[in-house]
Motif scaffolding. Structure first.
Motif, PDB file in Angstrom:
ATOM      1  N   LYS A 278       6.253   3.590  -9.180  1.00 27.11           N
ATOM      2  CA  LYS A 278       6.069   4.889  -8.481  1.00 27.11           C
ATOM      3  C   LYS A 278       5.212   5.784  -8.962  1.00 27.11           C
ATOM      4  N   ILE A 281      -0.644   6.481  -7.606  1.00 27.91           N
ATOM      5  CA  ILE A 281      -1.483   7.372  -6.241  1.00 27.91           C
ATOM      6  C   ILE A 281      -2.759   6.796  -5.924  1.00 27.91           C
ATOM      7  N   PHE A 300       3.154   4.404   1.670  1.00 26.25           N
ATOM      8  CA  PHE A 300       3.514   5.344   0.872  1.00 26.25           C
ATOM      9  C   PHE A 300       2.721   6.777   1.298  1.00 26.25           C
ATOM     10  N   PRO A 301       2.854   7.437   2.327  1.00 26.11           N
ATOM     11  CA  PRO A 301       2.065   8.401   2.737  1.00 26.11           C
ATOM     12  C   PRO A 301       1.926   9.568   1.821  1.00 26.11           C
ATOM     13  N   GLU A 302       3.140   9.732   1.310  1.00 21.31           N
ATOM     14  CA  GLU A 302       3.349  11.134   0.207  1.00 21.31           C
ATOM     15  C   GLU A 302       2.428  10.538  -1.192  1.00 21.31           C
ATOM     16  N   ARG A 303       2.028   9.400  -1.095  1.00 22.28           N
ATOM     17  CA  ARG A 303       1.178   9.019  -2.344  1.00 22.28           C
ATOM     18  C   ARG A 303      -0.073   8.696  -2.350  1.00 22.28           C
ATOM     19  N   PHE A 305      -3.924   9.765  -0.637  1.00 22.03           N
ATOM     20  CA  PHE A 305      -4.677  11.237  -0.084  1.00 22.03           C
ATOM     21  C   PHE A 305      -6.086  10.887   0.387  1.00 22.03           C
TER      22      PHE A 305
END
Length: 567
Positions: A278, A281, A300-303, A305
């Motif tokens: 988890k 990134i 995992f869009p929140e991780r 960029f």
């Protein structure tokens, strides 16, 4: 004329391949610029340059444009040595405003008060730090500088960030002077206008010719304009490969089972690791599709960029996250990491921050040519302390080094791998740890030791297998895997056992694997004969990867010839 130019571009790119959508989107603008301004006396600079096909065709290269991006042919990007109309060589983004401003101030110093200077910049490129530096400077100069903002809301992938949101607001609400970012920077702003209305563009350019000082003209265009599929699927049709010029349909994909692209091995492996860890990134500067970080962004869009065309920011942003306990994979094309060299040294290596860098498109990349070859990374990283450099020989090695790295290293690691496909169909094997700094013996022989790094080992294996069996027995093949740290214990064995050493790399001869092996030999007093094969001290031109490897002397045939000399 616009229709004829579009058809010409479509017909050539359909069979010869290349960048499509970007050039189709600026056809009217290209015609208008050459109509209104007295090029090449008036200076026109295209940012990045993959949108300059129409410009090339209109400036004397129509008859040879079928050689675009081929060995000895027309470059896929503006190139000063190719035409006086190509005023500045480009290929990496966000350089046009700086170059055009330098030219504009030079004209002023020479007293050329009527000379015009135009930079054509996309909405993705203008968000880059370098473009902002140039805007900041240009705003306090009284120069004949016109910046055309070609706003199509997409670079290669859709544009991102606060500036993109601002442009969207301007399109919807119009540009109110009170909240206009360009007016605030001292530019005379006009627009946004329809970038496909030729009469309107011409009249606006004629007007701006007589407006003093730095100016911005904001055009709204559609990338891929004039080909339905290119308009509807702008990411794929940025550089679609071969397609049907009449229908616009892509050439049918081979049904034959193919080994994966290295970028997809990265992308799918990252998702696999991130589902178990988890803290993982993913970061990329504007290349989610090209790097295959898109898989992680979907899962995992929140991780994951996409920071836009901002390599410097990407590197230091990654370093900041690592200091807070995350395991960060920063994926940057090898040629674009050059743009963040200070950040690699100052923000990562100096502080021993263990960012995991995945350098896609390392080595010779083919038809994009000298602006895009990833041939310098081994050398420019090799001289920096506090880092690990690894080049996987195949897809399995890439998987395993990613698995190893995310478990926690004391130093940043740079994993470089090539453009294109590997050779292993069944590549999704259970993970294994890789011992840092450990080379691998592929084949044992008695007389000559060949030391390789990365996928150039494939060419070497082919070269050895093409020799007579009696000669094959004389050759050792070692995949060093790590340029830093070198497996010195194995190198001692190699130098003691073999009379001649040949190093092979798909990076520059100066500063890379060969340099390190020669330095090792010198510091340890070894007198063995050593030959270094790699990219000579030139900028290789465009061409197919196999053509360029042949010229550089690292194709399987050229390696075989080198081996025969020693045998």
């Amino acid at each position: 004329m616009a229709q004829e130019l579009r058809e010409f571009i479509i017909n050539i790119v359909a069979t010869k391949e290349g960048h499509l959508g970007a050039s189709l989107g600026v056809v009217e603008l290209t015609i208008a610029l050459h109509y209104v301004f007295n090029t090449p006396d008036d200076i026109l600079v295209w940012d990045v340059g993959h949108q300059a096909y129409g410009h090339k065709i209109l400036t004397g290269r129509k008859e040879i444009f079928h050689t675009n991006r081929q060995l000895g042919g027309v470059s896929g990007f503006p190139k000063r040595s190719e035409s006086e109309y190509d005023t500045f060589g480009v290929g990496h983004s966000s350089t046009a405003i700086s170059a055009a401003l330098g030219m504009a101030i030079a004209s002023k110093l020479k007293g050329e008060i009527d000379k015009q200077h135009i930079a054509v910049v996309g909405d993705a490129s203008i968000a880059s730090g370098m473009a902002f530096e140039a805007l900041n400077h240009a705003g306090v100069t009284n120069t004949n500088l016109l910046i055309i903002l070609n706003d199509n809301a997409i670079g290669i992938d859709p544009s991102v960030g606060a500036l993109k949101n601002y442009f969207t607001k301007v399109k919807l609400d119009g540009a109110k002077e009170a909240d206009n970012i360009f007016e605030a920077l001292n530019f005379n702003y006009s627009g946004p206008i329809d970038g496909h209305n030729l009469d309107l563009i011409i009249s606006e350019l004629e007007r701006l010719k007589n407006v003093p000082g730095p100016k911005v003209l904001h055009l709204i265009t559609t990338k891929g304009k004039g080909l339905r599929q290119a308009e509807e699927n702008q990411v794929t049709y940025h550089a679609p490969g071969k397609f049907d010029a009449l229908t616009g349909d892509l050439a049918p994909k081979s049904t034959e089972l193919q080994s994966p692209k290295f970028q997809d091995v990265f992308g799918k492996t990252l998702v696999e690791l991130a589902s178990q860890n988890k803290k993982i990134i993913g970061i990329t500067p504007a290349m989610p599709t090209g790097s295959s970080l898109k898989f992680m962004m979907d899962a995992f869009p929140e991780r994951a960029f996409d920071v836009g065309i901002a390599e410097q920011h990407a590197v230091t942003f990654a370093a900041g996250m690592v200091t807070q306990g995350f395991s960060v994979f920063c994926n940057i094309y090898s040629t674009f990491l050059q743009r963040a060299y200070d950040q690699v040294i100052h923000d990562v290596c100096l502080q021993k921050i263990p960012v995991i860098f995945c350098l896609d498109r390392a080595g010779i990349v083919g038809e994009d040519g000298p602006t895009h070859h990833g041939i310098f990374d081994l050398a420019y990283l090799n001289c920096i302390p506090n880092l690990i450099i690894f080049a996987p020989r195949n897809e399995t090695e890439l998987r395993n080094i990613m698995f190893t790295a995310q478990q926690g290293l004391d130093l940043p690691i740079f994993i470089r791998y090539p453009r294109g496909r590997g050779k292993i169909l069944d590549w999704q094997k259970p993970f294994k740890n890789i011992e840092i700094g450990k080379a691998e013996i592929i084949k044992k022989g008695e007389e000559i030791a060949v030391l390789t790094i990365g996928t150039v080992a494939d060419n070497t294996v082919e070269a050895i297998e093409a020799l007579h069996f009696s000669l094959q027995k004389k050759i050792s093949l070692i995949d060093l895997r790590f340029l830093k740290p070198l497996d010195e214990s194995l190198l001692h064995q190699v130098f003691k056992k073999h009379k001649a050493i040949i190093t092979i790399e798909d990076g520059t001869i100066i500063g890379g694997l060969g340099t390190s092996v020669v330095a090792f030999a010198a510091s340890n007093g070894y007198k063995n004969s050593i030959e270094i094969l790699g990219i000579p001290d030139i900028f290789p031109d465009q061409g197919t990867i196999s053509e360029l490897q042949e010229i550089a002397g690292i194709s399987s045939e050229k390696i075989k010839q080198t081996l025969q000399r020693y045998l």
